[in-house]
Design an enzyme around this catalytic site. Sequence first.
Site, PDB file in Angstrom:
ATOM      1  N   HIS A 176       4.177   0.895  55.777  1.00 23.59           N
ATOM      2  CA  HIS A 176       4.607   0.146  54.590  1.00 23.59           C
ATOM      3  C   HIS A 176       3.345  -0.451  53.951  1.00 23.59           C
ATOM      4  O   HIS A 176       2.462   0.289  53.537  1.00 23.59           O
ATOM      5  CB  HIS A 176       5.643  -0.892  55.055  1.00 23.59           C
ATOM      6  CG  HIS A 176       6.401  -1.612  53.992  1.00 23.59           C
ATOM      7  ND1 HIS A 176       6.310  -1.322  52.663  1.00 23.59           N
ATOM      8  CD2 HIS A 176       7.291  -2.642  54.070  1.00 23.59           C
ATOM      9  CE1 HIS A 176       7.100  -2.129  51.970  1.00 23.59           C
ATOM     10  NE2 HIS A 176       7.704  -2.947  52.804  1.00 23.59           N
TER      11      HIS A 176
ATOM     12  N   HIS B 228       6.826   9.230  50.142  1.00 24.58           N
ATOM     13  CA  HIS B 228       7.613   8.023  49.904  1.00 24.58           C
ATOM     14  C   HIS B 228       9.073   8.337  50.188  1.00 24.58           C
ATOM     15  O   HIS B 228       9.527   9.439  49.907  1.00 24.58           O
ATOM     16  CB  HIS B 228       7.454   7.555  48.438  1.00 24.58           C
ATOM     17  CG  HIS B 228       7.816   6.132  48.253  1.00 24.58           C
ATOM     18  ND1 HIS B 228       9.113   5.730  48.072  1.00 24.58           N
ATOM     19  CD2 HIS B 228       7.053   5.016  48.246  1.00 24.58           C
ATOM     20  CE1 HIS B 228       9.122   4.410  47.960  1.00 24.58           C
ATOM     21  NE2 HIS B 228       7.896   3.958  48.071  1.00 24.58           N
TER      22      HIS B 228
ATOM     23  N   ASP C 103      -0.308   3.124  47.561  1.00 27.64           N
ATOM     24  CA  ASP C 103      -1.359   2.705  48.478  1.00 27.64           C
ATOM     25  C   ASP C 103      -2.573   3.621  48.467  1.00 27.64           C
ATOM     26  O   ASP C 103      -3.600   3.292  49.054  1.00 27.64           O
ATOM     27  CB  ASP C 103      -0.806   2.629  49.907  1.00 27.64           C
ATOM     28  CG  ASP C 103       0.098   1.435  50.064  1.00 27.64           C
ATOM     29  OD1 ASP C 103      -0.297   0.359  49.600  1.00 27.64           O
ATOM     30  OD2 ASP C 103       1.196   1.580  50.630  1.00 27.64           O
TER      31      ASP C 103
END
Length: 431
Positions: A271, A310, A366
């Site tokens: 995460h 994702h 990210d």
Amino acid sequence: MLDSPSNTITVTDNRTGRTIQVPIIDGTVKAMDFRQLRENDDDFGLMVYDPAFTNTASCRSAITYIDGDAGILEHRGYPIEQLAAKSTFLETAYLIIYGELPNKAQLAQWTHDITYHTFVHEGTRKFMEGFHHDAHPMGMLISTVAALSTFYPEAQNVDDAHSREIQTHRLIAKMPTLAAFAYRSGRGLPIVYPDNDLSYSGNFLSMLWKMSESKYTPNPVLERAMDVLFILHADHEQNCSANAMRAVGSSRPDPYSATAAATAALYGPLHGGANEQVLRMLGEIGSPDRVLEFVKKFKNGDNRLMGFGHRVYKNFDPRGTIIKGIADEILDMTEPHPLLDVAKELERIALEDDYFIKRKLYPNVDFYSGIIYQALGFPVEMFPVLFAIPRTAGWIAQWREMITDPEQKIARPRQVYTGERQLDYVPLEAR
Ligand code: CMC
């Protein structure tokens, strides 16, 4: 059967031959409607099995809309691209929490309310001094945000709207202060107290970087970049940490304790900890010519290419696209980042690779954020902390929506029990 309303499904239990009609509401069926299907009178009834909630809606929410196939993200109906280009973090936080863009007076009041609460009790600072000198700042943040509940015992009164309001201001205001304190103490630097003349992001930069100057003046480009990064991370509907906030909050502890749980969920490498891992991975690759060889390791299912894939997006993560633009802007101003070329080559190769194409694995938020954070001078351990600050607005919005939703109860999933039953206790000497 012929006169079944069209917004139902008809389910026949082949064990008993019983047929039921289950209403379809907003594209969902209620799991509880299946309980009426029983094999016999002693049967508990049919349950639905969905480990990791891959196809289960746990709430109704009007905060954030994602269309993962189309790569769309909207907060309260406003596209993330417009918010990133035109809004500020505090305004977006207001939008996410209250459901509408503030007018001038509302924004001024909200900015005042947040700014007013940026300081923390001196006891909090002393508490933070107790951590080991090389403590991970995320561990410090998790513990310290939980400790805030001990300073504000009235926060337990989660059914009181006024109390919810004050805790909302405090949480959004104090997270940057705690984050900066964690950063400074990890470097052995003296704590810098908030400067309430500065913007939300400008004050954060001041608490991080101010040294001997009497007043810190943030670089406007960096201040805006930080604010946009905060906007991009403000909320993302029912992700792991939002789910933790709601699940823990559903037993009705104070919001500081629930935020500590959400922050802990964010810490994990799958995460909010992913950007830290991306940088470590890029460092391991080292140079663009080693990318091709490296990517092969990720095609046996044992390893994950960090910053790719994702649960919801099966297309480009729109936040990732905006972040890539910010990365170019920041890197024009700072020293060239040695791993940017590695990242670009990795993205290029992965996007052409059948394994990634077939599984719809694209760079996520990210992938480039870590490079920006590092170019700005942050150590990798601070990356998830930088994610937690703005996400607090989303957690609070999710928590407030959950607390006031009459359909919600304590979150308590069922299980499929797979263990032994009714064994006779065996004395130790007989085992
Ligand atoms: N690298 C290589 N293969 C992958 C990756 C990856 N990053 N992600 C998924 N896969 C494969 C996976 O092995 C599986 O293959 P197969 O069908 O052959 O078994 C397939 O793709 C589907 O994966 P999944 O595990 O069912 O996907 P998920 O929805 O459970 O996982 C995820 C989503 C984000 C946890 C995962 O993609 C991942 O671990 N990515 C790396 C960590 C990361 O970048 N996390 C940040 C997410 S975005 C920010 C945030 O919201 O926190």
